[in-house]
Write an enzyme that holds these catalytic residues in place. Sequence first.
Site, PDB file in Angstrom:
ATOM      1  N   ASP A 484      15.302 -24.494 -15.336  1.00 30.02           N
ATOM      2  CA  ASP A 484      15.637 -25.747 -14.546  1.00 30.02           C
ATOM      3  C   ASP A 484      16.950 -25.450 -13.483  1.00 30.02           C
ATOM      4  O   ASP A 484      17.103 -26.097 -12.526  1.00 30.02           O
ATOM      5  CB  ASP A 484      15.814 -26.818 -15.591  1.00 30.02           C
ATOM      6  N   ASP A 489      24.304 -26.756 -20.400  1.00 30.40           N
ATOM      7  CA  ASP A 489      23.706 -26.226 -21.947  1.00 30.40           C
ATOM      8  C   ASP A 489      22.111 -26.361 -21.741  1.00 30.40           C
ATOM      9  O   ASP A 489      21.668 -27.184 -22.719  1.00 30.40           O
ATOM     10  CB  ASP A 489      24.309 -26.919 -22.818  1.00 30.40           C
ATOM     11  N   GLU A 490      21.476 -25.925 -20.573  1.00 27.51           N
ATOM     12  CA  GLU A 490      19.991 -26.070 -20.865  1.00 27.51           C
ATOM     13  C   GLU A 490      19.641 -24.467 -20.285  1.00 27.51           C
ATOM     14  O   GLU A 490      19.314 -23.647 -21.286  1.00 27.51           O
ATOM     15  CB  GLU A 490      19.394 -27.059 -19.798  1.00 27.51           C
ATOM     16  N   GLU A 760      19.758 -31.391  -8.055  1.00 27.07           N
ATOM     17  CA  GLU A 760      19.124 -31.971  -9.083  1.00 27.07           C
ATOM     18  C   GLU A 760      18.763 -33.295  -8.534  1.00 27.07           C
ATOM     19  O   GLU A 760      17.721 -33.615  -8.672  1.00 27.07           O
ATOM     20  CB  GLU A 760      19.713 -31.853 -10.507  1.00 27.07           C
TER      21      GLU A 760
HETATM   22  C1  BGC Z   1      16.051 -30.500 -16.946  1.00 28.15           C
HETATM   23  C2  BGC Z   1      14.984 -30.880 -15.881  1.00 28.15           C
HETATM   24  C3  BGC Z   1      13.777 -31.190 -16.856  1.00 28.15           C
HETATM   25  C4  BGC Z   1      13.917 -32.225 -17.574  1.00 28.15           C
HETATM   26  C5  BGC Z   1      12.723 -33.047 -18.161  1.00 28.15           C
HETATM   27  C6  BGC Z   1      16.099 -32.054 -17.588  1.00 28.15           C
HETATM   28  O1  BGC Z   1      17.277 -32.202 -18.535  1.00 28.15           O
HETATM   29  O2  BGC Z   1      17.156 -30.096 -16.467  1.00 28.15           O
HETATM   30  O3  BGC Z   1      14.858 -29.966 -14.983  1.00 28.15           O
HETATM   31  O4  BGC Z   1      12.713 -31.041 -16.242  1.00 28.15           O
HETATM   32  O5  BGC Z   1      15.007 -32.509 -18.324  1.00 28.15           O
HETATM   33  O6  BGC Z   1      12.790 -34.406 -18.029  1.00 28.15           O
END
Ligand code: BGC
Length: 910
Positions: A484, A489-490, A760
Amino acid sequence: MKPLNYRSIILICLLVITSILFAKTNVTNLVCEYHINPIGIDVEKPRFSWQLSSVETNIKQTAYEIRVANSSTNFDSKNLLWSSGKMSSDNSVNVEYQGINLKSMQRAYWQVRVWDNKNTVSKWSEPAYWETGILDPTRWIAKWITMKGKENIGQAFYLRNEFQATKKITSARVYVTSLGLYQLFINGKKVSTDLFTPGWTSYHKRLQYQTYDVTDLLISKKNNTVGAIIGEGWYGGKLGWTKNRTFNAKQLALLAQLEIKYADGTSQTIVSDENWKASRGAIIESSIYDGETYNAQLENSGWSSNGFDDSAWTKTETVEYPKNKLVAPQSVVVKAIQEIKPIKIIKTPRAETVFDMGQNMVGWVRLKVKGNKGDTVTLKFAEVLDKEGNFYTENLRSVKSTDVYILKGNGEEVYEPHFTFHGFRFVKVEGFPAKVELDNITGVVIHSDMKPTGTFSCSDSLINKLQQNILWGQKGNFLDVPTDCPQRDERLGWTGDAQVFAMTAAFNYDVSAFFTKWMRDMEADQLPDGKIPHVIPNVLDMKTSSAAWADACVIVPWSVYKVYGDKRILEVQYNSMKAWVDFMKTSAGEKYLWISNTHFGDWLDYSSNITGFQKGNTDMDLIANAYFYHSTSLLAKIAGIIGRNADAQIYSKLAENVKKAFQREFVTANGRLVTQTQTAYSLAIAFGLLPDELIDNVGSLLAADVQKTGHLTTGFVGTPLLCNTLSAIGADSLAFKLVTRKKYPSWLYPVTQGATTIWERWDGQKPDGTFQTAKMNSFNHYAYGAIGEWLYSRVAGLNIDPENPGYKHIIFSPHVGGGFTNAKVEFLSLYGSIKSGWEIKDKSFVYSITIPANTTGTVILPITIAENILINSAPVSTEIKKNWISTTKEISFDLGSGNYQISFSFDSSK
Ligand code: BGC
């Protein structure tokens, strides 16, 4: 007539010889499983692709012959592993090997020749090869080894082993993997430039190993040393905002097996075992999210070379870990692809020293520094500066993203971290022992080493910048899995993001192998009831599924099929797709309505910026049932394509029922929808959910909404569909209006704010310089970059014909608007380069296209009067006229392979 002189005769002879040589069709660009000469693969029946090259037009392959042998120089019939014989076929992409299965560690060479429709037969191609890895798990005799001690994650460690290569070496391979990340060295040299090996997979189900040809690194009849550095990486690290150690990792470990072949026909196998030694070293902290701390004083100089004194090193111990989950890689590996020089050094109002790289990038910086022993340089990474111009890291949430280098103090020191990466444009430097200069850091851009395949440009410089930002979004987030974002922290394999971006991604880069691998993990992590976790690998350990996210299991393979004509991915992923559709069917029950599940909705749509409601304004159930129908009808189509005819019927029927239920529940008799949003209208039209008689009505409602608001209102679900849908209903001008809009909300608003990647949020940074909430505000999130697909296909005119996928038949259909005076794409398909570019000049439209050999094209022109069309400066031939279709909107005709310039008079004001 004057007699020909000596020179002219030679010239004519040369021309004749050249035309004979070049008129012939040649076979080039051989690839096996999408790779050039792969080694260490485990595909039982690898597939071959090749390209035809010819200077002639209308070239088609009519037959091919492939032969596969044990050696590159001996293709005699006695030496063949397989000969296809002459096969009447126009197939030159993904042709399956049908010979006997290869054994482990075996290399096979292949060649192909083709016949074309002009009765020429090509020469045999240059031989290409593939080599198998370890196909039988019992061939792994190496042991998993680790450094003694209880739990050993968090800090990297070093392993080494010295051995003697007893005789003259003819070839050597190392098969290697790790629990954690590894870097491997032989005799002081890194075995490859690959990064982040063994890659990121659903480790306990599929763990990749790499194969390297290390013949040149070894010394015959002498001592040799193998060394490895192991870091926690994704396997041992804390991932997600909960920062769980997701794979229950306690121990990092290495598995390495070196197979040496000697000139006398004997061989020797060196394996990782308890005789190897281990030590801590200079990497004293290592984590994907938080960065690396490196104390150069603790370096063990020469640790991976012969003769190093390892008496202070400890013995290793073995670890039990199954070897039957080991798989050969299918994807491309992460590498350092490009370097960037900072554009300036800033002193911020808070007196911070900050380098501006000029580009939001992913990777790290190489530090060059001179100072005293113990001087400590700290590097911190951020995507943006705040309103006041200070270094801003709140949007990284809990991530530290900090590299620390402690100097050893002898002259110039150069440092790069090992097992971490950062998403950043700005680098804050602390503790630098001298005055910093631009030259002290260099940005190292890393990503999966995908081949660049597509370029797009047009007359609008802001749109060109948008395209660059889309590209950078992909570079930053295609890091072994499609993530993403690369900074907070993803950095996780969010399925929905990849699903909406897949077609755009497949234009910019060759993502065939990349997605093939990721889809295997998606199936591996699918839950027993068919649900698809939100992120793959499923490190969040979530047990729920969301519409549009989980549908990645159908849509991504479908995209790979469309772009590369790859039927196998449909076959391999079929059970997974079916299980997901069956899950929706069961949840929907007898009414075929899937209601009240939790979903992400139209994630982060325009309304979320106003209300803080992230799941958007479009009814969740409407989205869920639209996707239920979409995936089911795709599954029915896929079943038909791969010969599962009974299923094709069952799922077509199911799709029909889902559609009817959708209409009953969400569509009024006059075509209003339960929620009247751009996303809802786009879903209904784009997925074909409406009765024919309502399509125009719903289209008008969509157009009216766009006109009324003057801007998009969509989130992750609606954004990729919106402009495609407007174009499909004949409202190109509105699509151009949205795409060229500069004010918030729009694609170009971030561009006008100096964005160098896709944000985003539509309002990541507001016009007054303040930010969206730091809780969810990445500046490098590719999802909204899905508009790329519309630019390449609608504006520049390059379209796939799903009935003839892989660009076997290409639809050239440019759309003019937005004041653009030109637009062009070039795409390197599996058949060769395709071009589609137009220009309006002096009231004439000049359209240049290239159709590669062994493909055909249909040109659809946005005009109705055909009288003055010229093709390559000549009036349209009777041949082309045969397939000429003229409607009230457009003119279309077919062309064979070749380069064409099509021109006609054109008034863009009409
Ligand atoms: C991510 C997104 C993901 C979403 C789902 C987020 O925290 O960064 O890109 O698709 O969560 O709702």
